[in-house]
Structures are given as structure tokens and as C-alpha cells.
Motif scaffolding. Structure first.
Motif, PDB file in Angstrom:
ATOM      1  N   PRO A 427      -6.082  -4.181   0.776  1.00  0.00           N
ATOM      2  CA  PRO A 427      -5.331  -3.818  -0.431  1.00  0.00           C
ATOM      3  C   PRO A 427      -6.194  -3.383  -1.612  1.00  0.00           C
ATOM      4  O   PRO A 427      -5.727  -2.645  -2.484  1.00  0.00           O
ATOM      5  CB  PRO A 427      -4.561  -5.104  -0.760  1.00  0.00           C
ATOM      6  CG  PRO A 427      -4.396  -5.792   0.561  1.00  0.00           C
ATOM      7  CD  PRO A 427      -5.656  -5.493   1.308  1.00  0.00           C
ATOM      8  N   ASN A 428      -7.462  -3.813  -1.676  1.00  0.00           N
ATOM      9  CA  ASN A 428      -8.331  -3.430  -2.799  1.00  0.00           C
ATOM     10  C   ASN A 428      -9.096  -2.137  -2.539  1.00  0.00           C
ATOM     11  O   ASN A 428      -9.939  -1.742  -3.351  1.00  0.00           O
ATOM     12  CB  ASN A 428      -9.318  -4.553  -3.114  1.00  0.00           C
ATOM     13  CG  ASN A 428     -10.333  -4.780  -2.006  1.00  0.00           C
ATOM     14  OD1 ASN A 428     -10.149  -4.316  -0.872  1.00  0.00           O
ATOM     15  ND2 ASN A 428     -11.401  -5.500  -2.311  1.00  0.00           N
ATOM     16  N   GLY A 429      -8.832  -1.453  -1.426  1.00  0.00           N
ATOM     17  CA  GLY A 429      -9.493  -0.185  -1.122  1.00  0.00           C
ATOM     18  C   GLY A 429     -10.760  -0.316  -0.314  1.00  0.00           C
ATOM     19  O   GLY A 429     -11.333   0.695   0.102  1.00  0.00           O
ATOM     20  N   LEU A 565       6.946 -12.031   3.126  1.00  0.00           N
ATOM     21  CA  LEU A 565       5.690 -11.603   3.748  1.00  0.00           C
ATOM     22  C   LEU A 565       5.932 -10.651   4.918  1.00  0.00           C
ATOM     23  O   LEU A 565       5.058  -9.854   5.267  1.00  0.00           O
ATOM     24  CB  LEU A 565       4.880 -12.810   4.231  1.00  0.00           C
ATOM     25  CG  LEU A 565       4.281 -13.728   3.166  1.00  0.00           C
ATOM     26  CD1 LEU A 565       3.448 -14.824   3.823  1.00  0.00           C
ATOM     27  CD2 LEU A 565       3.437 -12.946   2.176  1.00  0.00           C
ATOM     28  N   GLN A 566       7.106 -10.722   5.509  1.00  0.00           N
ATOM     29  CA  GLN A 566       7.396  -9.878   6.669  1.00  0.00           C
ATOM     30  C   GLN A 566       8.173  -8.610   6.314  1.00  0.00           C
ATOM     31  O   GLN A 566       8.514  -7.835   7.199  1.00  0.00           O
ATOM     32  CB  GLN A 566       8.178 -10.685   7.705  1.00  0.00           C
ATOM     33  CG  GLN A 566       7.367 -11.814   8.337  1.00  0.00           C
ATOM     34  CD  GLN A 566       8.195 -12.636   9.299  1.00  0.00           C
ATOM     35  OE1 GLN A 566       9.282 -13.089   8.959  1.00  0.00           O
ATOM     36  NE2 GLN A 566       7.690 -12.813  10.508  1.00  0.00           N
ATOM     37  N   ASP A 567       8.442  -8.394   5.023  1.00  0.00           N
ATOM     38  CA  ASP A 567       9.186  -7.206   4.618  1.00  0.00           C
ATOM     39  C   ASP A 567       8.386  -5.941   4.912  1.00  0.00           C
ATOM     40  O   ASP A 567       7.214  -5.840   4.541  1.00  0.00           O
ATOM     41  CB  ASP A 567       9.521  -7.263   3.125  1.00  0.00           C
ATOM     42  CG  ASP A 567      10.547  -8.342   2.810  1.00  0.00           C
ATOM     43  OD1 ASP A 567      11.116  -8.906   3.763  1.00  0.00           O
ATOM     44  OD2 ASP A 567      10.753  -8.632   1.613  1.00  0.00           O
ATOM     45  N   ARG A 568       9.028  -5.002   5.562  1.00  0.00           N
ATOM     46  CA  ARG A 568       8.410  -3.716   5.931  1.00  0.00           C
ATOM     47  C   ARG A 568       7.096  -3.946   6.678  1.00  0.00           C
ATOM     48  O   ARG A 568       6.094  -3.276   6.441  1.00  0.00           O
ATOM     49  CB  ARG A 568       8.191  -2.851   4.685  1.00  0.00           C
ATOM     50  CG  ARG A 568       9.485  -2.529   3.937  1.00  0.00           C
ATOM     51  CD  ARG A 568       9.251  -1.594   2.787  1.00  0.00           C
ATOM     52  NE  ARG A 568       8.858  -0.272   3.258  1.00  0.00           N
ATOM     53  CZ  ARG A 568       8.576   0.749   2.437  1.00  0.00           C
ATOM     54  NH1 ARG A 568       8.661   0.581   1.124  1.00  0.00           N
ATOM     55  NH2 ARG A 568       8.236   1.918   2.940  1.00  0.00           N
ATOM     56  N   VAL A 582      -2.016  -6.558  11.004  1.00  0.00           N
ATOM     57  CA  VAL A 582      -0.655  -6.698  10.502  1.00  0.00           C
ATOM     58  C   VAL A 582      -0.645  -6.278   9.038  1.00  0.00           C
ATOM     59  O   VAL A 582      -1.509  -6.699   8.260  1.00  0.00           O
ATOM     60  CB  VAL A 582      -0.162  -8.163  10.598  1.00  0.00           C
ATOM     61  CG1 VAL A 582       1.256  -8.288  10.031  1.00  0.00           C
ATOM     62  CG2 VAL A 582      -0.218  -8.666  12.027  1.00  0.00           C
ATOM     63  N   ARG A 583       0.340  -5.460   8.672  1.00  0.00           N
ATOM     64  CA  ARG A 583       0.507  -5.048   7.278  1.00  0.00           C
ATOM     65  C   ARG A 583       1.970  -5.221   6.875  1.00  0.00           C
ATOM     66  O   ARG A 583       2.876  -4.986   7.662  1.00  0.00           O
ATOM     67  CB  ARG A 583       0.162  -3.564   7.089  1.00  0.00           C
ATOM     68  CG  ARG A 583      -1.290  -3.220   7.060  1.00  0.00           C
ATOM     69  CD  ARG A 583      -1.446  -1.732   6.770  1.00  0.00           C
ATOM     70  NE  ARG A 583      -2.815  -1.337   6.712  1.00  0.00           N
ATOM     71  CZ  ARG A 583      -3.616  -1.461   5.663  1.00  0.00           C
ATOM     72  NH1 ARG A 583      -3.133  -1.990   4.550  1.00  0.00           N
ATOM     73  NH2 ARG A 583      -4.853  -1.063   5.698  1.00  0.00           N
ATOM     74  N   SER A 584       2.166  -5.621   5.624  1.00  0.00           N
ATOM     75  CA  SER A 584       3.483  -5.561   5.008  1.00  0.00           C
ATOM     76  C   SER A 584       3.272  -5.317   3.522  1.00  0.00           C
ATOM     77  O   SER A 584       2.133  -5.113   3.073  1.00  0.00           O
ATOM     78  CB  SER A 584       4.271  -6.858   5.246  1.00  0.00           C
ATOM     79  OG  SER A 584       3.782  -7.911   4.423  1.00  0.00           O
ATOM     80  N   GLU A 585       4.351  -5.340   2.746  1.00  0.00           N
ATOM     81  CA  GLU A 585       4.206  -5.094   1.317  1.00  0.00           C
ATOM     82  C   GLU A 585       3.349  -6.158   0.643  1.00  0.00           C
ATOM     83  O   GLU A 585       2.700  -5.890  -0.357  1.00  0.00           O
ATOM     84  CB  GLU A 585       5.588  -5.038   0.656  1.00  0.00           C
ATOM     85  CG  GLU A 585       6.406  -3.822   1.069  1.00  0.00           C
ATOM     86  CD  GLU A 585       7.745  -3.773   0.386  1.00  0.00           C
ATOM     87  OE1 GLU A 585       8.225  -4.845  -0.072  1.00  0.00           O
ATOM     88  OE2 GLU A 585       8.319  -2.672   0.294  1.00  0.00           O
ATOM     89  N   ARG A 586       3.331  -7.365   1.199  1.00  0.00           N
ATOM     90  CA  ARG A 586       2.599  -8.464   0.564  1.00  0.00           C
ATOM     91  C   ARG A 586       1.466  -8.998   1.421  1.00  0.00           C
ATOM     92  O   ARG A 586       0.689  -9.844   0.950  1.00  0.00           O
ATOM     93  CB  ARG A 586       3.560  -9.612   0.258  1.00  0.00           C
ATOM     94  CG  ARG A 586       4.686  -9.268  -0.730  1.00  0.00           C
ATOM     95  CD  ARG A 586       5.520 -10.512  -1.030  1.00  0.00           C
ATOM     96  NE  ARG A 586       4.679 -11.585  -1.509  1.00  0.00           N
ATOM     97  CZ  ARG A 586       4.925 -12.882  -1.300  1.00  0.00           C
ATOM     98  NH1 ARG A 586       5.973 -13.257  -0.583  1.00  0.00           N
ATOM     99  NH2 ARG A 586       4.108 -13.801  -1.790  1.00  0.00           N
ATOM    100  N   LEU A 587       1.327  -8.542   2.638  1.00  0.00           N
ATOM    101  CA  LEU A 587       0.422  -9.190   3.591  1.00  0.00           C
ATOM    102  C   LEU A 587      -0.518  -8.192   4.246  1.00  0.00           C
ATOM    103  O   LEU A 587      -0.121  -7.077   4.594  1.00  0.00           O
ATOM    104  CB  LEU A 587       1.260  -9.885   4.676  1.00  0.00           C
ATOM    105  CG  LEU A 587       0.510 -10.517   5.857  1.00  0.00           C
ATOM    106  CD1 LEU A 587      -0.288 -11.723   5.397  1.00  0.00           C
ATOM    107  CD2 LEU A 587       1.499 -10.906   6.964  1.00  0.00           C
TER     108      LEU A 587
END
Length: 735
Positions: A427-429, A565-568, A582-587
Motif C-alpha cells: 500500500p505504501n508503493g 477486511l474481505q471487501d473487494r 491477498v488484496r482488499s481495500e483494507r488488507l
């Protein structure tokens, strides 16, 4: 470097004819090197001057609009290059000169050498350069501008240890150096990766400040002359590793391209001399290829890529044509050999993936942009042999239009290489660090920088003396690999990759200029798997762990405010590398579980099986600590690649794979395997400790649960083990 014991063990596993062939080739190399050493000890190793030659100019300079956002950074870097102030591999800003007093690496600090008074006649070179080369070395130095202070190209400017110039290159100790001495420091400086940046700064300055632009061009000229005079071919540390020779040559020619394309004019003597030195580099590469029939990685790829840049820029003749054809042939083969079909690199390192990916992308671009007449001139070539059992099969294939005919599937492989980097990005690039990170690059163009805060330097560099550090300094973010995706996308032209790498379009433009605007055919859509195993397998693994005695199981929970945490949520698998993401909006969650190298012992792998990288809401919960250093501190090298450095199930005093064979040898005795991966989590195991150890990761709406189990000895509670300082790049430790 493999130990004698491991070399013998490996030989005993091979067929007799393969061992015999290896012995014969070893003896052939020893005889060839013996003859070369005898000649170099008696006569100058510089090539004799023939008819003056000049380098071709193949790369154009980026547009003013593309360079403008990077102007401040490039001017700052150019000023530092002129001051001979370098910040490499955790050195902190240092003015590199003869007689410098270095800050030290921990408690290791060597006394300063002799200062030099570099008069125009080059007399200062007499105690440095070997007698057969001295006259030519002094002649070259006489071309340097008065008042220029020479760089000490042979010093580890962290510890202060200095390698002698008079040592023949095969006699330079690459691994057996004093504790604290890091051979990577002189190598990194001598790659001259600051020179293309200096050329880009020249391109910006030439319209607004002619005097400043002139100073940039003169500095390029002086540094090349300085290096050539103080580093005769085949002498000293900077000729000891072919990879380093190759990367230096590529950086010299692309910097020269940028200067010439921006209107810089150099005197005929310099043009002839740099062309001769580039030929010397090419000859050295072609006769010292780091090829192996088994484990073969970034070193050989760098050799080939450097040879490609050398041969493409030199005038065509029997030697350069053969070098060019060989480089094209081997480049296309090595892309298939060193990158898995899924796009990941075989060396089990996410940072070395970027290094090898850069070399691939820049060289494919150069190959696409080669003039048709140069390619046509290669068609007369026939099969020929190079040292180390490397064979040129014949001329490269060209299409009916006269352009290089690239193999089917190359576009898909490069697309997958770029996608692997995209999927690794946190998330920080920055990318998630798995395996070694030596901050290695092929070219360093504008890059990603932060302002350096000298008040934090002690934590960052772990040096005892910070006197003389400037407060306003640029610090490069080597974990931001989005520029590489931008470069790869110049060959692909994909909107999704372009959006991902937004803000780094200058890398796209440079590749486009190098390739002459040619792109690869459209790649097929990515068909990477998104899961593995069955839900029942996952449930059985969790039941196995929960049924173990208390001392042989551990549980960890990671949670943050809120749910979702599992959204999208999306998943992707790179099974050949052994990476599950694993990726989601928050994870963001990445799990390491796979082999170390498909063809044997890994050089750049870590004992990180079943380790994780975990971010929630953009904040790190579990991170890999990186690498720190290699050979100068062997104990630290092993500490950072040990199981204890990673958030992975472990047993006290044990390692899944041995660390005592050599600093760049790790055998895959863990045999890690994934049992399940999907939206609900992950389950995997390995047998590196003898009896299996298990890990199950459960994804819930508001938390991530990690459960570990051992079917053998009790597990260590991970929080009870002190965390290592994070090393975000080679030679640096963060507080």
C-alpha cells in the motif's frame, strides 16, 4: 561462493561425462588465463591504438516536458557527482577521494591511505599502477582538466579498506577480505550509474544555463578519463567481476548517448579513448562470461546485456558483430531461462526480480531499435565458440522488413514480469521484500527520492561518525519499483500498467526512444491462478493444528478498527516462485511458500518458508527485515537470512535450510508446499526441521488469525524473539 565440500558433493551427483567435461573446461580456462597473466605482467594491458573510432549514438534524450518534473532532483544529483559525493549501499553521503577518512562499518574502520597531489603529468599514478601500464595511464591522465581531483575507485568508503590496483583481476579476493571490508562499495561506485543522470541534467541545463551544462559535460569526460587512467584493463577490483564491467560499460555508453543527443561535443582524443575503453570492456566480457550449465542467474544476464550495449555502440567488425549476435541470442534464451512462465524470477528474491527485469526490458528495447543495416551485417556470421562453453549458433533471425524477429511468447513473458512487480507492491508503493536485496540496478535514471534528514542518519546508517553530513540530501527509495513497470509498459502499451506506474512516464519515454518506438505484439491476458487446494483441506489443517499439545502450537491475531477486511478481496498465486498474495481495500497479505531455486541451491533465498508480509489499513503489522549486508559481516548476513529474522513457524536453535555451507548457498531442505489458498485464507507446511511444521491463516471480516503447529519439537513464540532492525536497502538499518 560454494565450499569445497559442497562442490565435491555436487560433482558426485552428476554423470561422469559431465564431470569430465567440467574438469576439461576448467583446465582450458586455467591455461588461457595463465597465458593472459604472463602477457599482462610484461606488456601494457591497454589495447594498442589503431585507427581512431567513435561510439554510435543510439538513444535519444527525453523531451524537456518529461524531464522538467525531475529537474530539481537531477540538478542536486549532478552537483553531488561534481563534488564526488556519493551515497551508496548505506555509506551515507561521502566525498570519495584518495586519503579519505571513512566513517566505518560498526566497529570496523581501516586507517586512511595516502593522499595524492594529482598534477597534470600523472606522476601520482606511479605507486598505484603497475609498470607496464604506467606510461599509457599517465598519458590518459594528462587529458584530464587541471584542478580535477581524482576519485579513489578502489576503496570501500564505508570501512576504509582499499584494494590494490596492481593486483591482476583473477587474483583479487572477492570473498576472502578482512572483516568489515565490503567489495560491493567500489563495485557500486565503479558502475558509474550517476553518469546517465549527469547527462540528463545536462539536457535540462543546456537551454537555460550554458555554463552549468558545460560543467556537467566536462565532469563526465573527466570521470571517464580518471577511471580509465587508474584502472588499467584486467587490473584491480573493478575488473574482478564481469557483471560489474558489463554494467559500467552500459552506463558509459547510454550516458554518452544522452550527452551527444543533447548537443554535447567532445574532443576527438576523448572520443577515441572512450571508444577504445568500451572495446576493452567488451573484450573482457566476451572472454570472462559467467556462464554455468546449472545455476545461472543475474550475473550472466548482466554480462550479456552489457555486451549488447557495447557491441551495438561500437563500429561493426568481426569481433563486435559476433558479440552483438551472441548477446541477442543469449538475451532471448536467458529471459526464458531466468524467468518462470508466470513472470517471477528464479532466484527467489523480489529485489533481484527488478534487477533482472530492468536488464531484460532495456536490452529488448535496444534490440528492437537496432538499425536494419546493422542487423543485415550479422547475416554472414556462422557458428562459433566463446569461452566457458558458450556457443554462437549463427546469425539472429530477422523479419522480411529487416527488423529483429523476436520469439513468440516474449511479450507474454515481459507482461508477466511487470505484473509480478505490480502484485508485489504494498500500500505504501514499496515492494514486499522476500529473499536478498542488494539494491542492485542496471540503470539508475531519475528514480524516486526523499529529502534526507541528517538527524536520523545514525539510525539509518549505523555509523559512528556523522561529521560533515549535509542536512539537505536526497535519499533514494530503492523499494519503489513502479518505475520498472513504467519502463516495461513502453514495450506493452497497456492502460492498466500505465495507471499503476503513473508519475513515472519518463521511464516509459526513455525505453520508447531506445526502441525507436517499436512495441511488442499484444500479450495474452494473464491467466495466473487465484487459488489452490480445497476448503476441506483448509479445515483439516486447522483441525490438525488445534489438536496438537499446547507447546507444539501457537496462535496470533492481527486486527484493526472496523470490519470489511474481505471487501473487494482478490487473490493471486505465483506457484513457481512460491508466493501467495491477498488484496482488499483494507488488507495486503503475502505468504512465502515454495522452492528456493528450480535448478539447485539458491544464492539469494532466505529461510522464509511460510513467512508473511501483512498490512492493514495501509499500516505494516508484519514486515520482512530485508538483507543488511553480505560478505563484510558474515554473522549478520546469516542472521538476516535465518528463520529467526522472519515471521515464520520455527524451532529454537534450528534452521529449515543450512546456513553454514557458504554465504550464497542455501539448499531446499524445507520442501514447502501449499495445501490451500483462497478467499478464506492459506494453509501450508514444510519439513525443514525434520517433522512437519504447519501454518494456517484465516481471513475474517475484522481480523487475520495465524495458527502454527509442529509435529515434532515445540515451537518458539514469535513475539518472544527480538525483531531485527529493518533494512530497507543494502547497508541500511532503520530504527
Amino acid at each position: 561462493m560454494p565450499s569445497f565440500r559442497s562442490t565435491i558433493a555436487r560433482a558426485l551427483k552428476r554423470p561422469p561425462h559431465v564431470v569430465a567435461s567440467g574438469i576439461w573446461n576448467r583446465l582450458t580456462r586455467v591455461r588461457r588465463e595463465g597465458r593472459q597473466r604472463s602477457r599482462d605482467l610484461s606488456v601494457a594491458s591497454y589495447l594498442r591504438d589503431g585507427a581512431p573510432q567513435s561510439l554510435a549514438c543510439l538513444a535519444r534524450v527525453p523531451s524537456a516536458a518529461s524531464l522538467a518534473p525531475h529537474a530539481e532532483t537531477l540538478f542536486s544529483l549532478a552537483r553531488q557527482a561534481i563534488a564526488h559525493e556519493f551515497d551508496l549501499l548505506g555509506s551515507g553521503p561521502a566525498v570519495v577521494r584518495h586519503g579519505m577518512r571513512c566513517r566505518g562499518l560498526g566497529q570496523h574502520r581501516f586507517p586512511p591511505g595516502a593522499e595524492v597531489h594529482a598534477a597534470g603529468d600523472g606522476a601520482w599514478l606511479e605507486p598505484i599502477v603497475n609498470p607496464p601500464n604506467l606510461a599509457e595511464s599517465r598519458r590518459i591522465w594528462s587529458l584530464v582538466d587541471q584542478g580535477y581531483a581524482p576519485i579513489d575507485w578502489h576503496i570501500d568508503f564505508k570501512s576504509g579498506f582499499r584494494w590494490p590496483v596492481r593486483t591482476w583481476y583473477r587474483d583479487v579476493p572477492v570473498y576472502a577480505n578482512p572483516r568489515g571490508a565490503d567489495i560491493k562499495l567500489p563495485w557500486e561506485l565503479a558502475r558509474c550509474q550517476h553518469l546517465p543522470r549527469l547527462a540528463l541534467a545536462y539536457s535540462i541545463a543546456r537551454e537555460s544555463n550554458a555554463q552549468t551544462a558545460k560543467s556537467f559535460a566536462r565532469e563526465f569526460r573527466n570521470q571517464v578519463l580518471d577511471f580509465v587512467s587508474a584502472n588499467p584493463p584486467r587490473y584491480g577490483v573493478n575488473w574482478a567481476c564481469t557483471m560489474e564491467v558489463a554494467i559500467r560499460a552500459a552506463n558509459w555508453v547510454i550516458a554518452h548517448d544522452f550527452f551527444r543527443a543533447s548537443g554535447a561535443a567532445f574532443d576527438p582524443e576523448f572520443e577515441a579513448l572512450i571508444a577504445r575503453s568500451i572495446r576493452e570492456h567488451g573484450l573482457h566480457i566476451a572472454t570472462n562470461l559467467e556462464w554455468s550449465d546449472g545455476l545461472r542467474g543475474n550475473h550472466y544476464l548482466a554480462d550479456i546485456c552489457g555486451l549488447l550495449f557495447v557491441a551495438a555502440h561500437l563500429p561493426p567488425d568481426e569481433s563486435t558483430d559476433a558479440w552483438l549476435a551472441l548477446a541477442l541470442q543469449e538475451l532471448l534464451r536467458e529471459v526464458q531461462y531466468q524467468f518462470n512462465p508466470e513472470g517471477s524470477n528464479v532466484e527467489a528474491s523480489t529485489s533481484y526480480h527488478r534487477l533482472s527485469g530492468e536488464m531484460t526490458v532495456y536490452c529488448v528495447a535496444l534490440a528492437l531499435g537496432l538499425p536494419k543495416e546493422r542487423l543485415a551485417g550479422l547475416q554472414r556470421l556462422r557458428r562459433s565458440r566463446f569461452p566457458e562453453r558458450v556457443v554462437l549458433d549463427g546469425p539472429p533471425a530477422i523479419s522480411e522488413s529487416g527488423e529483429l524477429d523476436l520469439p513468440e511468447g516474449l511479450c507474454e513473458r515481459i507482461a508477466r514480469i511487470a505484473e509480478f512487480t505490480r502484485d508485489l507492491t504494498l500500500p505504501n508503493g514499496a515492494i514486499a521484500q522476500f529473499g536478498d536485496n542488494d539494491s542492485g540496478r542496471f540503470f539508475k535514471l531519475p528514480g524516486t527520492f526523499r529529502r534526507f534528514d541528517v538527524r536520523k542518519a545514525r539510525d539509518r546508517y549505523s555509523v559512528p561518525d556523522l561529521s560533515g553530513l549535509v542536512a539537505d540530501y536526497l535519499d533514494e527509495d530503492v523499494l519503489d519499483h513502479r518505475h520498472f513497470v513504467a519502463a516495461a509498459n513502453a514495450l506493452l502499451g497497456r492502460d492498466d500498467l500505465g495507471r499503476f506506474a503513473a508519475g513515472r512516464e519518463i521511464d516509459t519515454e526513455i525505453i520508447g526512444l531506445l526502441s525507436g518506438g517499436r512495441r511488442l505484439p499484444a500479450a495474452k491476458p494473464n491467466a495466473a491462478p487465484t487459488g489452490a487446494g480445497l476448503q476441506d483441506d483448509f479445515e483439516r489443517m486447522r483441525e490438525r493444528i488445534r489438536g496438537l499439545p499446547e507447546k507444539r502450537r501457537q496462535r496470533y491475531e492481527f486486527t484493526d478498527r472496523g470490519r470489511g477486511l474481505q471487501d473487494r478481496l482478490s487473490t493471486v498465486v505465483y506457484p513457481a516462485f512460491g508466493l501467495y498474495i491477498v488484496r482488499s481495500e483494507r488488507l495486503y497479505l503475502a505468504i512465502r511458500c515454495g522452492r528456493l531455486h528450480p535448478r539447485g541451491a539458491g544464492a539469494h533465498a532466505h529461510n522464509d518458508q511460510l513467512a508473511i508480509e501483512l498490512w492493514i489499513d495501509g499500516q505494516p503489522f508484519v514486515t520482512d527485515p530485508g538483507t543488511w549486508v553480505y560478505t563484510p559481516l558474515p554473522d549478520e548476513r546469516n542472521r538476516y537470512r535465518s528463520a529467526g529474522a522472519h515471521f515464520a513457524p520455527r524451532i529454537a536453535g534450528r534452521e529449515p535450510s543450512r546456513l553454514d555451507e557458504a554465504l550464497f548457498v542455501m539448499r531446499d531442505s524445507a520442501h514447502a508446499r501449499c495445501v490451500y489458498f483462497g478467499r478464506n485464507g492459506f494453509a501450508g507446511e514444510h519439513v525443514g526441521f525434520g517433522a512437519p511444521v504447519l501454518r494456517a491463516i484465516t481471513l475474517e471480516a475484522d481480523r487475520v488469525i495465524v495458527e502454527d503447529g509442529s509435529l515434532g519439537e515445540p515451537l518458539v513464540r514469535l513475539e518472544a524473539t527480538p525483531r531485527l532492525p529493518v533494512s530497507n536497502k543494502y547497508g541500511c538499518q532503520l530504527a
